[in-house]
Design a protein around this motif. Structure first.
Motif, PDB file in Angstrom:
ATOM      1  N   ASP A 190       0.859  -1.176   0.000  1.00 47.92           N
ATOM      2  CA  ASP A 190       0.000   0.000   0.000  1.00 47.92           C
ATOM      3  C   ASP A 190       0.901   1.235   0.000  1.00 47.92           C
ATOM      4  O   ASP A 190       1.551   1.549   1.005  1.00 47.92           O
ATOM      5  CB  ASP A 190      -0.908  -0.007   1.229  1.00 47.92           C
ATOM      6  CG  ASP A 190      -1.923   1.123   1.207  1.00 47.92           C
ATOM      7  OD1 ASP A 190      -1.958   1.876   0.213  1.00 47.92           O
ATOM      8  OD2 ASP A 190      -2.689   1.256   2.194  1.00 47.92           O
TER       9      ASP A 190
ATOM     10  N   SER B 232       0.121   4.311  -0.075  1.00 50.69           N
ATOM     11  CA  SER B 232      -0.334   5.439   0.741  1.00 50.69           C
ATOM     12  C   SER B 232       0.213   5.364   2.169  1.00 50.69           C
ATOM     13  O   SER B 232       0.472   6.387   2.796  1.00 50.69           O
ATOM     14  CB  SER B 232      -1.860   5.485   0.772  1.00 50.69           C
ATOM     15  OG  SER B 232      -2.388   4.293   1.341  1.00 50.69           O
TER      16      SER B 232
ATOM     17  N   THR C 215      -0.018  -5.118   3.243  1.00 50.88           N
ATOM     18  CA  THR C 215      -1.310  -5.401   3.872  1.00 50.88           C
ATOM     19  C   THR C 215      -1.788  -6.797   3.491  1.00 50.88           C
ATOM     20  O   THR C 215      -1.470  -7.315   2.409  1.00 50.88           O
ATOM     21  CB  THR C 215      -2.372  -4.367   3.443  1.00 50.88           C
ATOM     22  OG1 THR C 215      -2.574  -4.446   2.028  1.00 50.88           O
ATOM     23  CG2 THR C 215      -1.959  -2.971   3.841  1.00 50.88           C
TER      24      THR C 215
ATOM     25  N   LYS D 121     -11.643  -2.514   5.269  1.00 49.31           N
ATOM     26  CA  LYS D 121     -10.333  -2.032   4.847  1.00 49.31           C
ATOM     27  C   LYS D 121      -9.636  -1.202   5.922  1.00 49.31           C
ATOM     28  O   LYS D 121      -8.770  -0.383   5.620  1.00 49.31           O
ATOM     29  CB  LYS D 121     -10.459  -1.205   3.552  1.00 49.31           C
ATOM     30  CG  LYS D 121     -11.196  -1.898   2.423  1.00 49.31           C
ATOM     31  CD  LYS D 121     -10.505  -3.178   1.996  1.00 49.31           C
ATOM     32  CE  LYS D 121     -11.256  -3.844   0.839  1.00 49.31           C
ATOM     33  NZ  LYS D 121     -10.623  -5.128   0.439  1.00 49.31           N
TER      34      LYS D 121
END
Length: 562
Positions: A293, A295, A300, A349
């Motif tokens: 990920d 960001s 993950t 999420k």
């Protein structure tokens, strides 16, 4: 002519003698030596157990502290009331809950204990005065002016078998004792639902016997998550090190087990026996590739991929072939430097705070990130000491869920004390024991009735004395367990139910039950006809000839008379 007649008489007597010996000695001896031995079973008692009528009895003591009842009301206590609830689960299963509620006023020592500054200290002081028996509850009714509870809390549930219930001042002024008790009854029922058995838990414990209603999804999920009742469990802690070249992991698993896990297992000793072991697996990787990920600059694992993590890892865990007990697996996974940090995400999420997940009736996995140890000046492999308090806090919560210790949702106005160093409150142990006792009784009853039906339908199965003894022992233990549940003796009920389920399973899975299962009648005829037919044909023909001669002589005599 006379010689011929003598020989004929001699032949007839020989044929009759042989036939008599065969019929009177040979046939009984053959029947006795070839019959299938079937020991006596208490079939009538087993049929009675098929219709389960369970009664669960709990003793509840309601103690009025100073300032909760008027002098007029005090004259009517002590007082005892009995409350019954009946539930029909299906056509063969019915449940009755009986609560023996005794009302009395507090003693001087109990009043002193209730004068403690906090509810937790009062709970400990009351426990020091007298320990409530297993399966029983004590509810102390305190006045509204008491400072033990916060303003927005009406009921405090402690670590033992004690609850504090605050009563409003308006309820004792100008009210009769009957009105006071009627006002307290809903709150006391809520306390019983939380601290003792509830219909939802008991019905879920009967899942092997009855089909659960699809309306209560929460109870179905809880019953499917926890392991089935068993006399013993194997608990395995595994440390997964996928890259030993990057980090050298140190975990004090022995000390952590003694500090965090063993107190819980010691308290659960009445429920089952536990054995512990640990292992370290090197180059053990997850079965899925985590996603990066950008960001959050982290890897993950989504909830959809968690189901694929267990199977590849499970192949390396090994198993204890010498034991038939269920195995609870707890895995601590330390990701390698190339996939660190690694976080688990839920269905929404969102990052899971514990960075762990559990699989129903299997175990749990926790991801332990150590990316903070990889500094530019670090020399590989990096020595890492794992924080066992953090790890064991997660594993302890998972262990409670997998063993069936359900965390009850507190109704509004309730305050629950933390379970303490043992990881289990006394009333939580009682709830588990109620459920396990009912589950053991239901499972043993189903097993023993199924065995009786099987033996009744297949007559070729040998029932030796050992099986009959195990069946009788299971029936007696079941009857004793049901009687103890009805009497409210929870500890004895659980012990007898465990003996019943062990005896019933030993009888059901006894290898001797399969010896003559595949020995049909046509094979019997194929074996015995070649043996008996050559011998029986001459005897039968001789007997027919004798009968024919006797009839011929009778006709001749009748003709002479005529």
């Amino acid at each position: 002519m006379a010689i011929t007649e003598v020989e004929r008489r001699r032949g007839q007597l020989a044929a009759l003698s042989i036939a008599a010996v065969v019929i009177m000695v040979g046939v009984p001896l053959w029947w006795r030596t070839t019959e299938t031995y079937r020991a006596w079973l208490p079939v009538s008692q087993i049929n009675e157990l098929a219709n389960m009528q369970l009664q669960l009895s709990a003793d509840v003591e309601v103690v009025f502290a100073r300032g909760t009842v008027t002098p007029e009301q005090q004259k009517k206590v002590p007082l005892t009331q009995t409350q019954d609830e009946e539930h029909t689960v299906d056509e063969n299963t019915a449940l009755r809950y009986r609560y023996e509620i005794r009302y009395r006023t507090a003693t001087i020592m109990e009043e002193d204990a209730l004068d403690q500054p906090t509810a937790a200290e009062a709970d400990l002081s009351l426990h020091t005065l007298s320990e409530s028996p297993c399966g029983s509850l004590v509810v102390y009714v305190i006045p509204e002016s008491s400072s033990l509870l916060p303003e927005d809390v009406d009921v405090y549930i402690g670590q033992r078998r004690t609850a504090l219930l605050r009563i409003g001042a308006q309820m004792r002024v100008g009210r009769t004792l009957e009105q006071l008790l009627a006002h307290l009854e809903p709150r006391i029922k809520q306390v019983l639902q939380v601290m003792s058995f509830s219909h939802t838990d008991i019905t879920a414990a009967l899942s092997d016997r009855v089909r659960l209603s699809p309306g209560n999804k929460e109870s179905i999920a809880d019953s499917m998550r926890a392991f089935k009742s068993s006399p013993g469990y194997e608990i395995t802690f595994s440390l997964l090190n996928p890259d030993p070249k990057s980090h050298r992991l140190n975990w004090d698993i022995e000390g952590a087990v003694q500090t965090y896990i063993q107190p819980l297992l010691t308290k659960l000793a009445p429920v089952a026996n536990f054995s512990l072991d640990s292992q370290t697996l090197y180059y053990a990787v997850l079965g899925v590739n985590p996603r990066f990920d950008s960001s959050s600059s982290a890897y993950t694992l989504n909830s959809d991929s968690l189901a694929h993590v267990i199977n590849p890892v499970e192949a390396r865990l090994g198993s204890n072939a010498a034991s038939s007990n269920p195995v609870l697996n707890f895995l601590l996974y330390v990701p390698d430097a190339h996939h660190s940090p690694l976080y688990i995400h839920d269905n929404k999420k969102q990052e899971v705070p514990s960075n762990a997940f559990h699989s129903p009736r299997w175990g749990g996995i926790m991801v332990y990130n150590v990316n903070g140890f990889y500094r530019p000046e670090a020399v590989l492999p990096v020595d890492i000491n794992i924080n066992m308090a953090k790890v064991m806090g997660v594993f302890l919560a998972q262990l409670r869920l997998l063993l069936g210790v359900q965390s009850s949702t507190a109704p509004p106005g309730f305050l629950m004390a933390p379970c303490g160093s043992t990881g289990l409150a006394d009333w939580e142990l009682d709830r588990l024991m109620w459920s396990r006792s009912v589950e053991n009784v239901a499972t043993a009853t189903t097993t023993i009735t199924s065995l009786a039906q099987l033996l009744d339908q297949i007559g070729n199965i040998v029932i030796n004395d050992n099986i009959a003894e195990q069946v009788s022992s299971a029936v007696i233990s079941l009857q004793l367990a049901v009687a103890e549940l009805e009497a409210g003796n929870l500890g004895f009920a659980l012990q007898y139910s465990k003996e019943a389920i062990m005896a019933s399973e030993r009888a059901f899975f006894d290898p001797s039950l399969l010896h003559l299962l595949y020995f049909p009648d046509d094979q019997k005829f194929a074996i015995y006809i070649p043996l008996f037919l050559p011998m029986c044909v001459p005897i039968l023909l001789s007997l027919l000839k004798i009968v024919s001669e006797v009839r011929q002589k009778r006709r001749e005599k009748q003709a002479k008379k005529d």
